[in-house]
Scaffold this motif. Structure first.
Motif, PDB file in Angstrom:
ATOM      1  N   LEU A  47      41.786  37.448  37.615  1.00  0.00           N
ATOM      2  CA  LEU A  47      41.582  38.423  38.684  1.00  0.00           C
ATOM      3  C   LEU A  47      40.333  39.265  38.435  1.00  0.00           C
ATOM      4  O   LEU A  47      39.594  39.606  39.370  1.00  0.00           O
ATOM      5  CB  LEU A  47      42.808  39.333  38.823  1.00  0.00           C
ATOM      6  N   PHE A  48      40.085  39.597  37.186  1.00  0.00           N
ATOM      7  CA  PHE A  48      38.927  40.431  36.858  1.00  0.00           C
ATOM      8  C   PHE A  48      37.622  39.698  37.167  1.00  0.00           C
ATOM      9  O   PHE A  48      36.688  40.277  37.728  1.00  0.00           O
ATOM     10  CB  PHE A  48      38.977  40.842  35.386  1.00  0.00           C
ATOM     11  N   GLY A  52      35.311  40.710  40.328  1.00  0.00           N
ATOM     12  CA  GLY A  52      33.964  41.086  39.909  1.00  0.00           C
ATOM     13  C   GLY A  52      32.905  40.217  40.555  1.00  0.00           C
ATOM     14  O   GLY A  52      31.843  40.705  40.975  1.00  0.00           O
ATOM     15  N   THR A  53      33.184  38.930  40.673  1.00  0.00           N
ATOM     16  CA  THR A  53      32.247  38.014  41.327  1.00  0.00           C
ATOM     17  C   THR A  53      32.092  38.352  42.806  1.00  0.00           C
ATOM     18  O   THR A  53      30.983  38.331  43.358  1.00  0.00           O
ATOM     19  CB  THR A  53      32.737  36.567  41.171  1.00  0.00           C
ATOM     20  N   LEU A  54      33.209  38.658  43.468  1.00  0.00           N
ATOM     21  CA  LEU A  54      33.163  39.024  44.884  1.00  0.00           C
ATOM     22  C   LEU A  54      32.252  40.231  45.111  1.00  0.00           C
ATOM     23  O   LEU A  54      31.417  40.238  46.028  1.00  0.00           O
ATOM     24  CB  LEU A  54      34.580  39.332  45.370  1.00  0.00           C
ATOM     25  N   LEU A  55      32.381  41.242  44.268  1.00  0.00           N
ATOM     26  CA  LEU A  55      31.585  42.466  44.425  1.00  0.00           C
ATOM     27  C   LEU A  55      30.128  42.233  44.048  1.00  0.00           C
ATOM     28  O   LEU A  55      29.214  42.727  44.730  1.00  0.00           O
ATOM     29  CB  LEU A  55      32.176  43.584  43.570  1.00  0.00           C
ATOM     30  N   ALA A  56      29.881  41.472  42.974  1.00  0.00           N
ATOM     31  CA  ALA A  56      28.498  41.201  42.570  1.00  0.00           C
ATOM     32  C   ALA A  56      27.778  40.363  43.612  1.00  0.00           C
ATOM     33  O   ALA A  56      26.594  40.593  43.911  1.00  0.00           O
ATOM     34  CB  ALA A  56      28.483  40.491  41.213  1.00  0.00           C
ATOM     35  N   MET A 171      35.745  25.740  41.741  1.00  0.00           N
ATOM     36  CA  MET A 171      35.879  25.804  43.190  1.00  0.00           C
ATOM     37  C   MET A 171      36.354  27.178  43.635  1.00  0.00           C
ATOM     38  O   MET A 171      35.851  27.743  44.605  1.00  0.00           O
ATOM     39  CB  MET A 171      36.848  24.713  43.669  1.00  0.00           C
ATOM     40  N   ARG A 172      37.309  27.760  42.912  1.00  0.00           N
ATOM     41  CA  ARG A 172      37.755  29.114  43.240  1.00  0.00           C
ATOM     42  C   ARG A 172      36.624  30.115  43.077  1.00  0.00           C
ATOM     43  O   ARG A 172      36.421  30.988  43.933  1.00  0.00           O
ATOM     44  CB  ARG A 172      38.925  29.514  42.336  1.00  0.00           C
ATOM     45  N   PHE A 173      35.907  29.994  41.967  1.00  0.00           N
ATOM     46  CA  PHE A 173      34.794  30.906  41.719  1.00  0.00           C
ATOM     47  C   PHE A 173      33.741  30.794  42.817  1.00  0.00           C
ATOM     48  O   PHE A 173      33.271  31.797  43.354  1.00  0.00           O
ATOM     49  CB  PHE A 173      34.174  30.606  40.356  1.00  0.00           C
ATOM     50  N   GLY A 174      33.365  29.544  43.146  1.00  0.00           N
ATOM     51  CA  GLY A 174      32.334  29.354  44.157  1.00  0.00           C
ATOM     52  C   GLY A 174      32.758  29.847  45.526  1.00  0.00           C
ATOM     53  O   GLY A 174      31.954  30.392  46.291  1.00  0.00           O
ATOM     54  N   LEU A 216      34.510  45.276  35.605  1.00  0.00           N
ATOM     55  CA  LEU A 216      35.547  44.246  35.684  1.00  0.00           C
ATOM     56  C   LEU A 216      35.176  43.025  34.854  1.00  0.00           C
ATOM     57  O   LEU A 216      36.031  42.446  34.163  1.00  0.00           O
ATOM     58  CB  LEU A 216      35.757  43.845  37.148  1.00  0.00           C
ATOM     59  N   LEU A 217      33.918  42.626  34.904  1.00  0.00           N
ATOM     60  CA  LEU A 217      33.482  41.443  34.161  1.00  0.00           C
ATOM     61  C   LEU A 217      33.456  41.702  32.660  1.00  0.00           C
ATOM     62  O   LEU A 217      33.749  40.809  31.861  1.00  0.00           O
ATOM     63  CB  LEU A 217      32.096  41.009  34.660  1.00  0.00           C
ATOM     64  N   GLU A 218      33.103  42.920  32.271  1.00  0.00           N
ATOM     65  CA  GLU A 218      33.165  43.286  30.850  1.00  0.00           C
ATOM     66  C   GLU A 218      34.624  43.268  30.376  1.00  0.00           C
ATOM     67  O   GLU A 218      34.920  42.789  29.266  1.00  0.00           O
ATOM     68  CB  GLU A 218      32.549  44.670  30.648  1.00  0.00           C
ATOM     69  N   THR A 219      35.526  43.769  31.211  1.00  0.00           N
ATOM     70  CA  THR A 219      36.948  43.735  30.871  1.00  0.00           C
ATOM     71  C   THR A 219      37.435  42.296  30.741  1.00  0.00           C
ATOM     72  O   THR A 219      38.211  41.962  29.835  1.00  0.00           O
ATOM     73  CB  THR A 219      37.765  44.468  31.944  1.00  0.00           C
TER      74      THR A 219
END
Length: 432
Positions: A47-48, A52-56, A171-174, A216-219
């Protein structure tokens, strides 16, 4: 972006490649990129990285408002093009630096710093009160962050997933990444037109959300440590020197194709506000429909595309992308062509990116696959950030019809390369 680095990085060799005979030595060299099969990522930690990817990715999506921002300062689309040209330089620097940082602080923390860099760049645009050479620096920061992010992200996922489940995580990440790229400008357009927020405030908020993404990504990096069996950076330092070996294979075609496809994507997204000016339509509608289409298409159609013959799927998706460009030219005659264009672009470009990315990797010798992936990402950035510099000049001096024609020419060139790639394959088989 964008896929953008839209980053569905298929790092595994899945057969049907370029016909190279891989020696035992090559297998030992490539073995460092393979994870132990028992590792799985926990849903809680994922989830983190996904949020985090969505916001970045939303930080990159904010660049679609630069045309509006520079016009409000008395500038033109030429200034937009120059700012994104500086972003092109930034992405190249980011790609060069990400391996060094990933080896020393880890890919996850590199990804977090990249998100923070994107946020500083977006907030930097909000600080600009008049056009000057300093307007290029925020563009450089956004490019630097986005370039590093799109390479560090697949590294981080590779370190934490097994061969069996890596494809689904990519695929989820992309999908989340593309949702952020298209969804951020859609929400921002709503805030500007319906809530009457000034654009500078929107840019500050997006910059702040990128800072949240960094946390979030650091976490994520702390609660989901990478395996010791995997090196911190799968990107070979020799990727610049391996260009000859890569471009002598069929991998050269998808690498060139993604640059042309990125020109189509960035041209329609970056100048969307200028293209619909005077039509009574809202660019936010295009961004919203595009974002929803990409998510739905990747979730529902990705498996169908994978089952198809990859070369046939590539040409079908490129034709859909071209139809999306054609629909843009018909918008002044019927408003329904506007959402239709977003649907065609979202389906065609959204699915062709991971398809030809797989071709670029699989058509390379196994020992050159990390370098081929790096060149693929670099080519994507050149199209994404480099095309607006040319497109802005064409739009200002020759008009929107000439810009759409130039975008269509890039799409046709990509389709031509897809056809030539098939002929190259047939010749290679006949020689064998």
């Amino acid at each position: 972006m964008a896929r953008p680095p839209e980053a569905d990085a298929p790092l595994e060799h899945s057969g049907g490649g370029s016909g190279h005979n891989i020696s035992p030595l090559d297998h030992r060299r490539s073995a460092i990129f393979i994870r132990p099969s028992g590792l799985t990522m926990r849903p809680f930690s994922s989830l983190f990285v996904l949020i985090g990817t969505l916001l970045a990715a939303g930080g990159y999506g904010a660049t679609f408002f630069l045309s509006m921002h520079f016009r409000s300062l008395g500038g033109s689309d030429l200034d937009t093009g120059l700012a994104l040209a500086a972003a092109t330089l930034g992405t190249l620097v980011g790609v060069l630096l990400v391996g060094w940082f990933a080896q020393r602080i880890g890919a996850a923390r590199t990804m977090a710093l990249a998100a923070l860099c994107i946020g500083f760049g977006v907030a930097g645009f909000a600080l600009i009160e008049r056009i000057s050479p300093f307007s290029l620096f925020p563009g450089f920061l956004v490019g630097l962050g986005w370039g590093a992010f799109c390479l560090a992200a697949p590294m981080s996922l590779t370190e934490r997933t097994s061969n069996a489940d890596r494809g689904s995580w990519f695929m989820r990440f992309g999908t989340v990444q593309m949702a952020g790229v298209g969804g951020c400008p859609a929400v921002a357009a709503f805030a500007i037109h319906s809530l009457r927020w000034p654009l500078t405030s929107v840019l500050y908020v997006i910059g702040g959300l990128c800072a949240v993404a960094a946390l979030l990504l650091e976490t994520f990096g702390r609660i989901s440590p990478r395996s010791r069996a995997t090196p911190a950076s799968p990107v070979q330092k020799r990727w610049l020197r391996e260009i000859g070996a890569i471009f002598r294979t069929r991998a050269a075609y998808p690498i060139a194709m993604i640059s042309l496809c990125a020109c189509v994507f960035s041209g329609l997204m970056t100048f969307q506000m200028s293209l619909v000016q005077g039509t009574g339509l809202q660019a936010g509608t295009f961004f919203s429909v595009y974002a929803v289409t990409v998510v739905v298409a990747r979730w529902l159609l990705a498996r169908v595309v994978i089952r198809l013959h990859r070369e046939i799927a590539t040409k079908v998706l490129l034709v859909m992308m071209l139809l999306g460009v054609a629909a843009v030219s018909a918008v002044p005659y019927n408003a329904m062509f506007h959402p239709a264009s977003a649907i065609l672009l979202g389906t065609g470009y959204g699915l062709v990116y991971p398809t030809i990315q797989t071709q670029a990797v699989n058509d390379s010798a196994e020992m050159h696959q990390p370098a081929a992936l790096t060149w693929f990402v670099v080519a994507y950035f050149i199209g994404t950030f480099g095309f607006p510099a040319i497109g802005g000049w064409v739009l200002v001096h020759m008009g929107p019809h000439a810009l759409v024609a130039l975008i269509a020419a890039c799409g046709l060139a990509a389709l031509t390369l897809a056809i030539l790639q098939d002929r190259h394959g047939v010749k290679s088989l006949s020689k064998a």
